[in-house]
Write a protein that holds these residues in place. Structure first.
Motif, PDB file in Angstrom:
ATOM      1  N   ARG A  38       0.547  -0.887   0.213  1.00 31.73           N
ATOM      2  CA  ARG A  38       0.421   0.146   0.480  1.00 31.73           C
ATOM      3  C   ARG A  38       0.452   1.508   0.161  1.00 31.73           C
ATOM      4  O   ARG A  38       2.051   1.313   0.286  1.00 31.73           O
ATOM      5  N   ARG A  39       0.634   2.570  -0.767  1.00 28.16           N
ATOM      6  CA  ARG A  39       1.525   3.710  -0.260  1.00 28.16           C
ATOM      7  C   ARG A  39      -0.010   4.592  -0.755  1.00 28.16           C
ATOM      8  O   ARG A  39      -0.195   4.127  -0.770  1.00 28.16           O
ATOM      9  N   PRO A  40       0.827   5.610   0.149  1.00 30.88           N
ATOM     10  CA  PRO A  40       0.102   6.701   1.274  1.00 30.88           C
ATOM     11  C   PRO A  40      -0.126   7.185  -0.102  1.00 30.88           C
ATOM     12  O   PRO A  40      -0.201   7.613  -1.335  1.00 30.88           O
ATOM     13  N   ARG A  41      -1.829   8.343   0.235  1.00 33.46           N
ATOM     14  CA  ARG A  41      -1.994   9.052  -0.666  1.00 33.46           C
ATOM     15  C   ARG A  41      -1.328   9.879  -1.081  1.00 33.46           C
ATOM     16  O   ARG A  41      -0.296  10.645  -0.694  1.00 33.46           O
ATOM     17  N   ALA A  42      -1.671  11.584  -1.421  1.00 32.30           N
ATOM     18  CA  ALA A  42      -0.806  12.280  -2.309  1.00 32.30           C
ATOM     19  C   ALA A  42      -0.879  13.333  -0.952  1.00 32.30           C
ATOM     20  O   ALA A  42       0.180  14.323  -0.795  1.00 32.30           O
ATOM     21  N   GLY A  43      -1.505  13.401  -0.059  1.00 29.49           N
ATOM     22  CA  GLY A  43      -1.117  14.518   1.118  1.00 29.49           C
ATOM     23  C   GLY A  43      -0.338  13.798   1.827  1.00 29.49           C
ATOM     24  O   GLY A  43       0.531  13.832   2.686  1.00 29.49           O
ATOM     25  N   ARG A  45      -0.193  10.544   4.271  1.00 30.22           N
ATOM     26  CA  ARG A  45      -0.119  10.360   4.642  1.00 30.22           C
ATOM     27  C   ARG A  45      -1.524   8.228   3.892  1.00 30.22           C
ATOM     28  O   ARG A  45      -2.006   8.900   3.036  1.00 30.22           O
ATOM     29  N   LEU A  46      -0.873   7.439   4.626  1.00 29.27           N
ATOM     30  CA  LEU A  46      -1.790   6.159   4.473  1.00 29.27           C
ATOM     31  C   LEU A  46      -3.223   5.915   4.962  1.00 29.27           C
ATOM     32  O   LEU A  46      -3.170   6.222   6.210  1.00 29.27           O
ATOM     33  N   LEU A  47      -4.400   5.892   4.597  1.00 26.25           N
ATOM     34  CA  LEU A  47      -5.726   5.974   5.197  1.00 26.25           C
ATOM     35  C   LEU A  47      -6.285   4.696   4.541  1.00 26.25           C
ATOM     36  O   LEU A  47      -6.478   4.059   4.578  1.00 26.25           O
TER      37      LEU A  47
END
Length: 87
Positions: A38-43, A45-47
């Protein structure tokens, strides 16, 4: 060697141990690989859903019974979950 509740228990002289069964090891490894991919979103943070994280932590807590000092290590992760409600 005996299999009990997903663990292998060995009381053979010179080879006493508690280990996860191969099936449990494969399942846990697949979960860890999936989480690692899994990779974090643009911000940055990984939600994730709390229920997903609780499921992973539950599997890791179970596996920590077979790792010397594993339960102590898990306490840090579990304390971060303290007070959070998961349906």
């Amino acid at each position: 060697m005996i299999e009990f509740l997903g663990m292998l228990l060995s009381n053979v002289e010179g080879a006493r141990c508690v280990a996860l069964t191969e099936g449990r090891q494969r399942k846990l490894r697949a979960m860890i690989d999936e989480w690692s991919s899994r990779r974090p979103r643009a911000g940055g943070r990984l939600l994730v859903e709390p229920k997903e994280l609780a499921s992973l932590l539950g599997h890791l807590v179970f596996a920590s019974q077979c790792v010397r000092g594993g339960r102590v290590y898990m306490q840090g992760m579990l304390s971060a979950f303290q007070g959070l409600e998961v349906d």
